[in-house]
Write a protein that holds these residues in place. Structure first.
Motif, PDB file in Angstrom:
ATOM      1  N   TRP A 219     -43.858 -51.176  12.621  1.00  0.00           N
ATOM      2  CA  TRP A 219     -42.907 -51.009  13.716  1.00  0.00           C
ATOM      3  C   TRP A 219     -41.550 -50.569  13.170  1.00  0.00           C
ATOM      4  CZ3 TRP A 219     -44.222 -51.224  18.763  1.00  0.00           C
ATOM      5  CH2 TRP A 219     -45.459 -51.791  19.067  1.00  0.00           C
ATOM      6  N   TYR A 220     -40.927 -49.628  13.898  1.00  0.00           N
ATOM      7  CA  TYR A 220     -39.626 -49.098  13.505  1.00  0.00           C
ATOM      8  C   TYR A 220     -38.669 -49.160  14.691  1.00  0.00           C
ATOM      9  CZ  TYR A 220     -42.177 -47.063   9.542  1.00  0.00           C
ATOM     10  OH  TYR A 220     -42.946 -46.879   8.426  1.00  0.00           O
ATOM     11  N   MET A 221     -37.371 -49.385  14.384  1.00  0.00           N
ATOM     12  CA  MET A 221     -36.310 -49.269  15.366  1.00  0.00           C
ATOM     13  C   MET A 221     -35.389 -48.130  14.931  1.00  0.00           C
ATOM     14  SD  MET A 221     -33.436 -51.979  16.791  1.00  0.00           S
ATOM     15  CE  MET A 221     -32.282 -51.714  15.452  1.00  0.00           C
ATOM     16  N   THR A 232     -44.649 -55.642  11.208  1.00  0.00           N
ATOM     17  CA  THR A 232     -45.997 -55.093  11.072  1.00  0.00           C
ATOM     18  C   THR A 232     -46.934 -55.855  11.990  1.00  0.00           C
ATOM     19  OG1 THR A 232     -46.474 -56.583   9.216  1.00  0.00           O
ATOM     20  CG2 THR A 232     -45.625 -54.370   8.684  1.00  0.00           C
ATOM     21  N   GLY A 233     -48.107 -55.288  12.208  1.00  0.00           N
ATOM     22  CA  GLY A 233     -49.089 -55.918  13.073  1.00  0.00           C
ATOM     23  C   GLY A 233     -49.205 -55.178  14.395  1.00  0.00           C
ATOM     24  N   GLU A 234     -50.279 -55.466  15.109  1.00  0.00           N
ATOM     25  CA  GLU A 234     -50.531 -54.775  16.375  1.00  0.00           C
ATOM     26  C   GLU A 234     -49.465 -55.080  17.417  1.00  0.00           C
ATOM     27  OE1 GLU A 234     -54.269 -54.159  19.513  1.00  0.00           O
ATOM     28  OE2 GLU A 234     -54.444 -55.501  17.784  1.00  0.00           O
ATOM     29  N   SER A 245     -31.306 -54.331  20.470  1.00  0.00           N
ATOM     30  CA  SER A 245     -31.451 -53.295  21.497  1.00  0.00           C
ATOM     31  C   SER A 245     -31.509 -51.923  20.838  1.00  0.00           C
ATOM     32  CB  SER A 245     -30.285 -53.365  22.482  1.00  0.00           C
ATOM     33  OG  SER A 245     -30.286 -54.586  23.185  1.00  0.00           O
ATOM     34  N   GLY A 246     -32.423 -51.073  21.326  1.00  0.00           N
ATOM     35  CA  GLY A 246     -32.543 -49.736  20.771  1.00  0.00           C
ATOM     36  C   GLY A 246     -33.880 -49.110  21.095  1.00  0.00           C
ATOM     37  N   LEU A 247     -34.226 -48.044  20.377  1.00  0.00           N
ATOM     38  CA  LEU A 247     -35.478 -47.316  20.555  1.00  0.00           C
ATOM     39  C   LEU A 247     -36.506 -47.783  19.518  1.00  0.00           C
ATOM     40  CD1 LEU A 247     -34.095 -43.714  21.150  1.00  0.00           C
ATOM     41  CD2 LEU A 247     -34.853 -45.365  22.868  1.00  0.00           C
ATOM     42  N   TYR A 248     -37.718 -48.119  19.983  1.00  0.00           N
ATOM     43  CA  TYR A 248     -38.773 -48.622  19.102  1.00  0.00           C
ATOM     44  C   TYR A 248     -39.992 -47.694  19.162  1.00  0.00           C
ATOM     45  CZ  TYR A 248     -36.388 -53.097  18.443  1.00  0.00           C
ATOM     46  OH  TYR A 248     -35.491 -54.083  18.096  1.00  0.00           O
ATOM     47  N   TYR A 249     -40.695 -47.573  18.033  1.00  0.00           N
ATOM     48  CA  TYR A 249     -41.968 -46.865  17.986  1.00  0.00           C
ATOM     49  C   TYR A 249     -42.825 -47.474  16.885  1.00  0.00           C
ATOM     50  CZ  TYR A 249     -40.037 -44.244  13.992  1.00  0.00           C
ATOM     51  OH  TYR A 249     -39.480 -43.889  12.781  1.00  0.00           O
ATOM     52  N   CYS A 250     -44.151 -47.224  16.967  1.00  0.00           N
ATOM     53  CA  CYS A 250     -45.074 -47.787  15.978  1.00  0.00           C
ATOM     54  C   CYS A 250     -45.823 -46.661  15.271  1.00  0.00           C
ATOM     55  CB  CYS A 250     -46.063 -48.754  16.624  1.00  0.00           C
ATOM     56  SG  CYS A 250     -47.275 -47.966  17.715  1.00  0.00           S
ATOM     57  N   GLN A 251     -46.322 -46.982  14.085  1.00  0.00           N
ATOM     58  CA  GLN A 251     -47.128 -46.057  13.299  1.00  0.00           C
ATOM     59  C   GLN A 251     -48.477 -46.715  13.018  1.00  0.00           C
ATOM     60  OE1 GLN A 251     -46.493 -45.324   8.961  1.00  0.00           O
ATOM     61  NE2 GLN A 251     -46.044 -43.220   9.606  1.00  0.00           N
ATOM     62  N   ALA A 252     -49.581 -46.039  13.434  1.00  0.00           N
ATOM     63  CA  ALA A 252     -50.933 -46.543  13.202  1.00  0.00           C
ATOM     64  C   ALA A 252     -51.551 -45.773  12.044  1.00  0.00           C
ATOM     65  CB  ALA A 252     -51.777 -46.386  14.459  1.00  0.00           C
ATOM     66  N   GLN A 253     -52.231 -46.497  11.151  1.00  0.00           N
ATOM     67  CA  GLN A 253     -52.774 -45.867   9.954  1.00  0.00           C
ATOM     68  C   GLN A 253     -54.179 -46.376   9.671  1.00  0.00           C
ATOM     69  OE1 GLN A 253     -50.471 -46.584   6.424  1.00  0.00           O
ATOM     70  NE2 GLN A 253     -51.477 -44.976   5.241  1.00  0.00           N
ATOM     71  N   ASN A 254     -55.097 -45.443   9.305  1.00  0.00           N
ATOM     72  CA  ASN A 254     -56.429 -45.809   8.825  1.00  0.00           C
ATOM     73  C   ASN A 254     -56.731 -45.032   7.541  1.00  0.00           C
ATOM     74  OD1 ASN A 254     -56.962 -43.221   9.705  1.00  0.00           O
ATOM     75  ND2 ASN A 254     -58.668 -43.791  11.027  1.00  0.00           N
ATOM     76  N   GLN A 259     -50.562 -41.799  12.457  1.00  0.00           N
ATOM     77  CA  GLN A 259     -49.961 -41.136  13.609  1.00  0.00           C
ATOM     78  C   GLN A 259     -48.950 -42.099  14.232  1.00  0.00           C
ATOM     79  OE1 GLN A 259     -50.594 -37.968  14.599  1.00  0.00           O
ATOM     80  NE2 GLN A 259     -48.978 -38.140  16.123  1.00  0.00           N
ATOM     81  N   THR A 260     -47.807 -41.551  14.719  1.00  0.00           N
ATOM     82  CA  THR A 260     -46.774 -42.370  15.337  1.00  0.00           C
ATOM     83  C   THR A 260     -46.782 -42.196  16.847  1.00  0.00           C
ATOM     84  OG1 THR A 260     -45.126 -40.614  15.067  1.00  0.00           O
ATOM     85  CG2 THR A 260     -45.284 -42.252  13.303  1.00  0.00           C
ATOM     86  N   SER A 261     -46.270 -43.212  17.521  1.00  0.00           N
ATOM     87  CA  SER A 261     -46.203 -43.191  18.983  1.00  0.00           C
ATOM     88  C   SER A 261     -44.881 -42.576  19.437  1.00  0.00           C
ATOM     89  CB  SER A 261     -46.326 -44.617  19.527  1.00  0.00           C
ATOM     90  OG  SER A 261     -45.164 -45.369  19.185  1.00  0.00           O
ATOM     91  N   THR A 262     -44.754 -42.383  20.723  1.00  0.00           N
ATOM     92  CA  THR A 262     -43.471 -42.000  21.295  1.00  0.00           C
ATOM     93  C   THR A 262     -42.560 -43.228  21.354  1.00  0.00           C
ATOM     94  OG1 THR A 262     -44.345 -42.397  23.517  1.00  0.00           O
ATOM     95  CG2 THR A 262     -44.476 -40.146  22.656  1.00  0.00           C
ATOM     96  N   GLU A 263     -41.272 -43.006  21.533  1.00  0.00           N
ATOM     97  CA  GLU A 263     -40.300 -44.098  21.516  1.00  0.00           C
ATOM     98  C   GLU A 263     -40.206 -44.770  22.884  1.00  0.00           C
ATOM     99  OE1 GLU A 263     -36.847 -41.956  20.476  1.00  0.00           O
ATOM    100  OE2 GLU A 263     -37.403 -41.654  18.382  1.00  0.00           O
ATOM    101  N   VAL A 264     -39.983 -46.076  22.842  1.00  0.00           N
ATOM    102  CA  VAL A 264     -39.718 -46.846  24.056  1.00  0.00           C
ATOM    103  C   VAL A 264     -38.379 -47.555  23.882  1.00  0.00           C
ATOM    104  CG1 VAL A 264     -42.134 -47.188  24.636  1.00  0.00           C
ATOM    105  CG2 VAL A 264     -40.984 -48.854  23.195  1.00  0.00           C
ATOM    106  N   ALA A 265     -37.642 -47.712  24.990  1.00  0.00           N
ATOM    107  CA  ALA A 265     -36.296 -48.299  24.939  1.00  0.00           C
ATOM    108  C   ALA A 265     -36.360 -49.789  25.249  1.00  0.00           C
ATOM    109  CB  ALA A 265     -35.370 -47.602  25.923  1.00  0.00           C
ATOM    110  N   VAL A 266     -35.739 -50.569  24.385  1.00  0.00           N
ATOM    111  CA  VAL A 266     -35.515 -51.991  24.627  1.00  0.00           C
ATOM    112  C   VAL A 266     -34.006 -52.148  24.743  1.00  0.00           C
ATOM    113  CG1 VAL A 266     -35.730 -54.333  23.741  1.00  0.00           C
ATOM    114  CG2 VAL A 266     -37.575 -52.680  23.369  1.00  0.00           C
ATOM    115  N   GLN A 267     -33.507 -52.287  25.980  1.00  0.00           N
ATOM    116  CA  GLN A 267     -32.076 -52.223  26.236  1.00  0.00           C
ATOM    117  C   GLN A 267     -31.599 -53.471  26.951  1.00  0.00           C
ATOM    118  OE1 GLN A 267     -30.224 -49.583  25.083  1.00  0.00           O
ATOM    119  NE2 GLN A 267     -28.450 -50.831  25.582  1.00  0.00           N
ATOM    120  N   LYS A 268     -30.555 -54.089  26.403  1.00  0.00           N
ATOM    121  CA  LYS A 268     -29.905 -55.222  27.074  1.00  0.00           C
ATOM    122  C   LYS A 268     -29.114 -54.681  28.255  1.00  0.00           C
ATOM    123  CE  LYS A 268     -26.246 -57.043  25.209  1.00  0.00           C
ATOM    124  NZ  LYS A 268     -25.219 -56.952  26.246  1.00  0.00           N
TER     125      LYS A 268
END
Length: 393
Positions: A219-221, A232-234, A245-254, A259-268
Protein backbone atom coordinates in the motif's frame (compact mmCIF):
# COMPACT_ATOMS: atom_id res chain seq x y z
CA UNK A 1 -9.35 -47.80 -35.02
CA UNK A 2 -13.14 -47.51 -35.41
CA UNK A 3 -16.42 -47.80 -33.68
CA UNK A 4 -16.22 -51.62 -33.60
CA UNK A 5 -13.72 -54.40 -34.30
CA UNK A 6 -14.28 -58.05 -35.26
CA UNK A 7 -11.68 -60.68 -34.29
CA UNK A 8 -12.13 -63.72 -36.58
CA UNK A 9 -11.72 -67.03 -34.79
CA UNK A 10 -12.24 -70.77 -35.50
CA UNK A 11 -11.70 -73.88 -33.36
CA UNK A 12 -12.03 -77.67 -33.63
CA UNK A 13 -12.61 -80.62 -31.29
CA UNK A 14 -13.11 -84.41 -31.57
CA UNK A 15 -16.26 -85.37 -33.33
CA UNK A 16 -17.52 -87.46 -30.48
CA UNK A 17 -17.10 -84.57 -28.01
CA UNK A 18 -19.81 -82.08 -27.22
CA UNK A 19 -18.81 -78.45 -26.46
CA UNK A 20 -20.02 -77.40 -23.09
CA UNK A 21 -18.69 -73.83 -22.53
CA UNK A 22 -16.90 -71.12 -24.54
CA UNK A 23 -15.44 -67.80 -23.39
CA UNK A 24 -12.94 -65.12 -24.31
CA UNK A 25 -10.38 -63.60 -21.95
CA UNK A 26 -8.10 -60.57 -22.06
CA UNK A 27 -4.64 -60.25 -20.63
CA UNK A 28 -3.29 -56.79 -20.05
CA UNK A 29 0.32 -55.98 -19.42
CA UNK A 30 1.55 -57.15 -16.02
CA UNK A 31 -1.95 -58.47 -15.13
CA UNK A 32 -3.58 -61.90 -14.85
CA UNK A 33 -6.03 -62.96 -17.57
CA UNK A 34 -9.62 -61.90 -16.97
CA UNK A 35 -12.76 -63.32 -18.51
CA UNK A 36 -14.24 -60.89 -21.01
CA UNK A 37 -17.63 -59.54 -20.11
CA UNK A 38 -20.09 -60.32 -22.87
CA UNK A 39 -23.16 -58.79 -21.22
CA UNK A 40 -24.76 -55.64 -22.57
CA UNK A 41 -24.25 -53.91 -19.23
CA UNK A 42 -20.45 -54.11 -19.47
CA UNK A 43 -18.47 -50.90 -20.03
CA UNK A 44 -16.27 -52.37 -22.78
CA UNK A 45 -19.04 -54.11 -24.63
CA UNK A 46 -18.16 -57.25 -26.52
CA UNK A 47 -20.37 -59.57 -28.55
CA UNK A 48 -19.76 -63.28 -29.23
CA UNK A 49 -20.57 -64.06 -32.87
CA UNK A 50 -19.48 -67.73 -32.77
CA UNK A 51 -21.33 -70.97 -32.04
CA UNK A 52 -20.87 -74.28 -30.29
CA UNK A 53 -19.40 -75.99 -33.33
CA UNK A 54 -16.32 -74.28 -34.78
CA UNK A 55 -16.88 -70.48 -34.99
CA UNK A 56 -15.52 -68.29 -32.14
CA UNK A 57 -15.55 -64.81 -33.75
CA UNK A 58 -15.59 -61.85 -31.29
CA UNK A 59 -16.82 -58.30 -31.89
CA UNK A 60 -15.57 -55.38 -29.76
CA UNK A 61 -17.90 -52.36 -29.69
CA UNK A 62 -17.08 -48.68 -29.23
CA UNK A 63 -13.34 -49.20 -29.39
CA UNK A 64 -11.33 -47.22 -26.83
CA UNK A 65 -7.88 -47.35 -25.31
CA UNK A 66 -9.29 -49.66 -22.68
CA UNK A 67 -9.65 -52.37 -25.31
CA UNK A 68 -5.88 -52.66 -25.73
CA UNK A 69 -4.44 -56.02 -24.65
CA UNK A 70 -3.98 -59.72 -25.65
CA UNK A 71 -7.20 -61.61 -26.39
CA UNK A 72 -7.57 -65.41 -26.20
CA UNK A 73 -10.32 -68.04 -26.66
CA UNK A 74 -11.01 -71.18 -24.56
CA UNK A 75 -13.60 -73.92 -24.66
CA UNK A 76 -14.44 -77.04 -22.65
CA UNK A 77 -16.31 -80.19 -23.61
CA UNK A 78 -18.69 -82.34 -21.68
CA UNK A 79 -16.04 -85.02 -21.70
CA UNK A 80 -13.71 -82.78 -19.72
CA UNK A 81 -11.50 -81.57 -22.54
CA UNK A 82 -10.18 -77.95 -22.33
CA UNK A 83 -8.58 -76.15 -25.23
CA UNK A 84 -7.07 -72.66 -25.42
CA UNK A 85 -5.74 -70.72 -28.38
CA UNK A 86 -2.19 -69.61 -27.69
CA UNK A 87 -0.78 -67.15 -28.36
CA UNK A 88 -3.79 -64.92 -28.52
CA UNK A 89 -4.47 -61.80 -30.61
CA UNK A 90 -2.87 -58.55 -29.47
CA UNK A 91 -4.83 -55.36 -30.10
CA UNK A 92 -3.40 -51.90 -29.59
CA UNK A 93 -5.81 -48.97 -29.57
CA UNK A 94 -4.30 -45.53 -29.78
CA UNK A 95 -6.65 -42.58 -29.24
CA UNK A 96 -6.17 -39.01 -30.34
CA UNK A 97 -3.99 -37.06 -27.96
CA UNK A 98 -3.54 -33.31 -27.54
CA UNK A 99 0.07 -32.20 -27.15
CA UNK A 100 1.06 -28.69 -26.01
CA UNK A 101 4.25 -26.97 -27.14
CA UNK A 102 5.52 -25.52 -24.84
CA UNK A 103 3.90 -27.27 -21.88
CA UNK A 104 3.92 -24.14 -19.67
CA UNK A 105 2.71 -20.88 -21.20
CA UNK A 106 2.60 -17.25 -20.05
CA UNK A 107 0.23 -14.61 -21.35
CA UNK A 108 1.75 -12.95 -24.39
CA UNK A 109 3.71 -16.02 -25.49
CA UNK A 110 2.93 -18.20 -28.52
CA UNK A 111 1.48 -21.71 -28.22
CA UNK A 112 0.78 -24.62 -30.60
CA UNK A 113 -1.58 -27.51 -29.77
CA UNK A 114 -1.21 -30.74 -31.81
CA UNK A 115 -3.85 -33.43 -32.29
CA UNK A 116 -1.65 -36.54 -32.32
CA UNK A 117 -2.40 -40.15 -33.27
CA UNK A 118 -0.43 -43.28 -34.31
CA UNK A 119 -3.30 -44.68 -36.33
CA UNK A 120 -3.27 -44.65 -40.11
CA UNK A 121 -5.80 -42.09 -41.25
CA UNK A 122 -7.40 -41.48 -44.64
CA UNK A 123 -5.84 -38.91 -46.92
CA UNK A 124 -6.26 -35.27 -45.86
CA UNK A 125 -8.36 -35.78 -42.72
CA UNK A 126 -10.04 -32.74 -41.19
CA UNK A 127 -9.47 -32.10 -37.50
CA UNK A 128 -11.98 -30.42 -35.22
CA UNK A 129 -10.94 -28.58 -32.06
CA UNK A 130 -13.04 -28.14 -28.93
CA UNK A 131 -12.70 -25.85 -25.93
CA UNK A 132 -14.66 -26.84 -22.83
CA UNK A 133 -16.71 -29.19 -25.01
CA UNK A 134 -17.70 -26.53 -27.59
CA UNK A 135 -16.26 -26.21 -31.13
CA UNK A 136 -13.76 -23.38 -31.46
CA UNK A 137 -14.63 -20.40 -33.60
CA UNK A 138 -12.70 -19.26 -36.66
CA UNK A 139 -10.78 -16.70 -34.58
CA UNK A 140 -8.18 -19.42 -33.92
CA UNK A 141 -5.76 -20.54 -36.62
CA UNK A 142 -5.84 -24.26 -37.52
CA UNK A 143 -3.52 -26.01 -39.95
CA UNK A 144 -3.51 -29.74 -40.52
CA UNK A 145 -3.70 -31.21 -37.02
CA UNK A 146 -2.39 -28.10 -35.22
CA UNK A 147 -4.05 -25.22 -33.37
CA UNK A 148 -2.01 -22.03 -33.01
CA UNK A 149 -2.59 -19.49 -30.26
CA UNK A 150 -0.35 -16.49 -30.80
CA UNK A 151 -0.27 -14.52 -28.61
CA UNK A 152 -1.83 -16.43 -25.76
CA UNK A 153 -4.36 -14.56 -23.61
CA UNK A 154 -5.63 -15.34 -20.14
CA UNK A 155 -9.01 -15.87 -21.81
CA UNK A 156 -7.53 -18.92 -23.62
CA UNK A 157 -7.38 -20.95 -20.38
CA UNK A 158 -9.61 -24.04 -20.54
CA UNK A 159 -9.97 -27.72 -21.55
CA UNK A 160 -8.96 -28.52 -25.16
CA UNK A 161 -9.74 -31.68 -27.13
CA UNK A 162 -9.73 -32.73 -30.80
CA UNK A 163 -11.42 -35.19 -33.14
CA UNK A 164 -11.38 -36.27 -36.81
CA UNK A 165 -14.35 -35.12 -38.83
CA UNK A 166 -16.67 -38.03 -39.42
CA UNK A 167 -15.53 -39.63 -36.13
CA UNK A 168 -16.53 -36.88 -33.69
CA UNK A 169 -17.52 -39.49 -31.09
CA UNK A 170 -13.87 -40.56 -30.91
CA UNK A 171 -12.53 -37.30 -29.61
CA UNK A 172 -9.35 -37.11 -27.60
CA UNK A 173 -9.09 -36.78 -23.89
CA UNK A 174 -9.36 -33.12 -22.86
CA UNK A 175 -6.19 -31.36 -21.75
CA UNK A 176 -6.33 -28.26 -19.54
CA UNK A 177 -4.39 -25.26 -20.83
CA UNK A 178 -2.85 -23.40 -17.89
CA UNK A 179 -2.10 -19.77 -18.80
CA UNK A 180 -0.02 -17.75 -16.35
CA UNK A 181 -0.54 -14.00 -16.19
CA UNK A 182 0.31 -11.10 -13.93
CA UNK A 183 -2.35 -9.40 -11.76
CA UNK A 184 -5.04 -7.54 -13.66
CA UNK A 185 -8.24 -5.65 -12.77
CA UNK A 186 -6.56 -4.39 -9.58
CA UNK A 187 -9.05 -2.30 -7.61
CA UNK A 188 -9.30 -0.72 -4.15
CA UNK A 189 -12.51 -0.74 -2.12
CA UNK A 190 -13.03 1.59 0.85
CA UNK A 191 -15.19 0.91 3.88
CA UNK A 192 -16.54 4.51 3.94
CA UNK A 193 -17.59 6.91 1.18
CA UNK A 194 -17.24 10.67 1.00
CA UNK A 195 -15.56 12.88 3.57
CA UNK A 196 -14.85 11.47 7.01
CA UNK A 197 -14.51 13.09 10.42
CA UNK A 198 -11.19 13.13 12.16
CA UNK A 199 -10.70 10.02 14.26
CA UNK A 200 -12.92 7.78 12.11
CA UNK A 201 -11.50 4.34 11.22
CA UNK A 202 -11.25 3.47 7.53
CA UNK A 203 -10.39 0.10 5.92
CA UNK A 204 -8.93 -0.25 2.42
CA UNK A 205 -9.06 -3.61 0.57
CA UNK A 206 -7.11 -4.55 -2.58
CA UNK A 207 -8.48 -7.16 -5.02
CA UNK A 208 -7.28 -8.53 -8.37
CA UNK A 209 -7.25 -11.44 -10.82
CA UNK A 210 -4.00 -13.36 -11.26
CA UNK A 211 -2.56 -16.77 -12.13
CA UNK A 212 -0.81 -17.87 -10.02
CA UNK A 213 -2.55 -16.00 -7.19
CA UNK A 214 -1.14 -12.77 -5.76
CA UNK A 215 1.40 -13.40 -3.00
CA UNK A 216 2.16 -9.80 -2.02
CA UNK A 217 0.12 -6.59 -1.64
CA UNK A 218 1.82 -3.23 -0.94
CA UNK A 219 0.00 0.00 0.00
CA UNK A 220 1.17 3.50 -0.91
CA UNK A 221 0.03 7.02 -0.01
CA UNK A 222 0.77 9.70 -2.58
CA UNK A 223 2.33 12.89 -1.17
CA UNK A 224 3.00 15.33 -3.95
CA UNK A 225 5.31 13.66 -6.45
CA UNK A 226 6.39 11.01 -3.92
CA UNK A 227 4.69 7.81 -2.80
CA UNK A 228 5.18 6.55 0.75
CA UNK A 229 4.72 2.91 1.77
CA UNK A 230 1.87 2.71 4.32
CA UNK A 231 1.55 -1.04 4.80
CA UNK A 232 1.30 -4.54 3.31
CA UNK A 233 -1.40 -7.17 3.07
CA UNK A 234 -4.72 -7.45 1.28
CA UNK A 235 -6.33 -4.91 3.67
CA UNK A 236 -5.15 -2.07 5.91
CA UNK A 237 -7.01 -0.04 8.56
CA UNK A 238 -6.15 3.31 10.14
CA UNK A 239 -7.66 6.40 11.80
CA UNK A 240 -8.37 9.45 9.66
CA UNK A 241 -6.23 12.45 10.62
CA UNK A 242 -4.58 15.33 8.83
CA UNK A 243 -1.44 13.20 8.48
CA UNK A 244 -3.25 10.15 7.05
CA UNK A 245 -5.50 12.06 4.61
CA UNK A 246 -4.48 11.74 0.97
CA UNK A 247 -4.52 9.52 -2.13
CA UNK A 248 -3.99 5.76 -1.65
CA UNK A 249 -3.31 2.92 -4.10
CA UNK A 250 -2.15 -0.70 -3.88
CA UNK A 251 0.28 -2.85 -5.86
CA UNK A 252 -0.49 -6.57 -6.42
CA UNK A 253 2.37 -8.91 -7.28
CA UNK A 254 2.72 -12.60 -8.23
CA UNK A 255 5.41 -14.75 -9.85
CA UNK A 256 4.71 -13.31 -13.32
CA UNK A 257 4.67 -9.58 -12.55
CA UNK A 258 2.87 -6.76 -10.75
CA UNK A 259 0.14 -4.23 -11.37
CA UNK A 260 -1.06 -1.12 -9.48
CA UNK A 261 -4.59 0.08 -8.87
CA UNK A 262 -6.08 3.50 -9.47
CA UNK A 263 -5.95 6.01 -6.62
CA UNK A 264 -8.70 6.49 -4.06
CA UNK A 265 -9.07 9.56 -1.81
CA UNK A 266 -9.17 9.31 1.96
CA UNK A 267 -10.05 12.87 2.98
CA UNK A 268 -10.86 14.38 6.37
CA UNK A 269 -13.92 16.62 6.16
CA UNK A 270 -12.85 20.25 5.81
CA UNK A 271 -13.34 22.25 9.01
CA UNK A 272 -14.27 19.22 11.03
CA UNK A 273 -12.69 18.58 14.39
CA UNK A 274 -12.70 15.51 16.48
CA UNK A 275 -14.78 14.89 19.56
CA UNK A 276 -11.70 15.48 21.72
CA UNK A 277 -11.65 19.07 20.51
CA UNK A 278 -15.38 19.80 20.25
CA UNK A 279 -16.35 18.54 23.70
CA UNK A 280 -13.97 20.76 25.72
CA UNK A 281 -14.97 23.78 23.63
CA UNK A 282 -18.66 23.17 24.25
CA UNK A 283 -18.09 22.69 27.98
CA UNK A 284 -16.09 25.94 28.16
CA UNK A 285 -18.86 27.91 26.40
CA UNK A 286 -21.52 26.47 28.71
CA UNK A 287 -19.46 27.38 31.80
CA UNK A 288 -19.00 30.97 30.57
CA UNK A 289 -22.73 31.35 29.92
CA UNK A 290 -23.60 29.99 33.38
CA UNK A 291 -21.13 32.35 35.08
CA UNK A 292 -22.53 35.36 33.19
CA UNK A 293 -26.08 34.42 34.17
CA UNK A 294 -25.09 34.13 37.84
CA UNK A 295 -23.29 37.49 37.83
CA UNK A 296 -26.28 39.16 36.16
CA UNK A 297 -28.67 37.71 38.73
CA UNK A 298 -26.48 38.91 41.63
CA UNK A 299 -26.23 42.45 40.24
CA UNK A 300 -29.95 42.64 39.60
CA UNK A 301 -30.76 41.44 43.13
CA UNK A 302 -28.43 44.08 44.64
CA UNK A 303 -30.04 46.94 42.72
CA UNK A 304 -33.68 46.07 43.39
CA UNK A 305 -33.55 46.01 47.26
CA UNK A 306 -31.80 49.41 47.41
CA UNK A 307 -34.36 51.05 45.16
CA UNK A 308 -37.20 49.48 47.08
CA UNK A 309 -35.76 50.69 50.44
CA UNK A 310 -35.32 54.24 49.14
CA UNK A 311 -38.88 54.30 47.87
CA UNK A 312 -40.20 53.06 51.20
CA UNK A 313 -38.11 55.62 53.11
CA UNK A 314 -39.31 58.50 50.95
CA UNK A 315 -42.93 57.49 51.34
CA UNK A 316 -42.53 57.15 55.11
CA UNK A 317 -40.87 60.58 55.39
CA UNK A 318 -43.60 62.34 53.47
CA UNK A 319 -46.21 60.66 55.60
CA UNK A 320 -44.36 61.78 58.75
CA UNK A 321 -44.32 65.37 57.62
CA UNK A 322 -48.03 65.44 56.92
CA UNK A 323 -49.06 63.50 60.01
CA UNK A 324 -48.18 66.15 62.66
CA UNK A 325 -49.22 69.72 61.90
CA UNK A 326 -48.04 71.11 65.27
CA UNK A 327 -44.48 69.83 65.01
CA UNK A 328 -42.09 72.78 65.59
CA UNK A 329 -39.63 71.45 63.01
CA UNK A 330 -40.66 71.69 59.35
CA UNK A 331 -38.60 70.24 56.63
CA UNK A 332 -38.75 70.18 52.86
CA UNK A 333 -42.08 72.09 52.60
CA UNK A 334 -43.11 72.69 49.08
CA UNK A 335 -44.48 76.22 48.73
CA UNK A 336 -46.13 75.34 45.43
CA UNK A 337 -48.54 72.96 47.07
CA UNK A 338 -49.76 75.49 49.75
CA UNK A 339 -50.34 72.77 52.24
CA UNK A 340 -52.04 73.43 55.66
CA UNK A 341 -48.61 73.40 57.25
CA UNK A 342 -47.62 76.46 55.22
CA UNK A 343 -50.74 78.31 56.25
CA UNK A 344 -49.94 77.56 59.86
CA UNK A 345 -46.49 79.11 59.48
CA UNK A 346 -48.03 82.28 58.13
CA UNK A 347 -50.26 82.60 61.19
CA UNK A 348 -47.55 81.88 63.72
CA UNK A 349 -45.87 85.24 63.23
CA UNK A 350 -48.63 86.96 65.33
CA UNK A 351 -47.43 85.10 68.38
CA UNK A 352 -44.56 86.44 70.36
CA UNK A 353 -42.61 83.27 69.93
CA UNK A 354 -39.57 83.68 67.78
CA UNK A 355 -38.92 81.20 65.02
CA UNK A 356 -35.45 80.85 63.70
CA UNK A 357 -34.83 80.00 60.12
CA UNK A 358 -33.92 76.45 59.40
CA UNK A 359 -30.23 75.71 59.53
CA UNK A 360 -28.68 73.06 57.44
CA UNK A 361 -26.45 72.05 60.34
CA UNK A 362 -29.52 71.20 62.41
CA UNK A 363 -31.35 69.34 59.71
CA UNK A 364 -33.21 66.33 60.97
CA UNK A 365 -32.68 62.92 59.57
CA UNK A 366 -35.92 63.19 57.65
CA UNK A 367 -34.65 66.31 55.91
CA UNK A 368 -31.44 64.58 55.05
CA UNK A 369 -33.41 61.78 53.52
CA UNK A 370 -35.46 64.17 51.46
CA UNK A 371 -32.39 66.15 50.48
CA UNK A 372 -30.75 63.10 49.03
CA UNK A 373 -33.81 62.38 46.92
CA UNK A 374 -34.41 66.05 45.80
CA UNK A 375 -33.00 67.51 42.64
CA UNK A 376 -31.00 70.77 42.57
CA UNK A 377 -34.20 72.59 41.67
CA UNK A 378 -35.78 71.54 45.03
CA UNK A 379 -32.82 72.95 47.03
CA UNK A 380 -33.28 76.33 45.40
CA UNK A 381 -36.96 76.31 46.26
CA UNK A 382 -36.14 75.59 49.94
CA UNK A 383 -33.69 78.51 50.07
CA UNK A 384 -36.31 80.79 48.59
CA UNK A 385 -38.81 79.66 51.22
CA UNK A 386 -36.35 80.41 54.08
CA UNK A 387 -35.68 83.93 52.84
CA UNK A 388 -39.38 84.68 52.63
CA UNK A 389 -39.93 83.61 56.24
CA UNK A 390 -37.09 85.84 57.44
CA UNK A 391 -38.65 88.87 55.76
CA UNK A 392 -41.99 88.08 57.27
CA UNK A 393 -40.51 87.83 60.79
Amino acid sequence: MGTSLDIPCTYSHPVDHRVNTTFWFIKKKDQYPQALCLDNDCINQAEYLGNQENNCTLRLKDIREGHSGEYGFRFTTAEGQTEEGSPGVTISVTALQVLSTPEAVTEGDGLTLTCNTTCSLSNNPTFIWYKNGHPLTSTHTTRDNKLQLNPVSSEDSGNYSCAVRGHESLSSTAVFLHVRYKPKSVTVSISASGDMDEGDTVTLTCSSEANPPVHNYTWYMKTGAESLVRGTGESISFSVTSDTSGLYYCQAQNEVGSQTSTEVAVQKEQGSVGASVVLPAVITIVIIIVVLLILGAVCFSKKNPENSANKVTCNATVQAVHSDAHNDTYTALNPRSKSPEYDTLQNVKRVDDTYMPLQRTAQASVYETLQRRETPQTDMELQDLGMRRQRQI
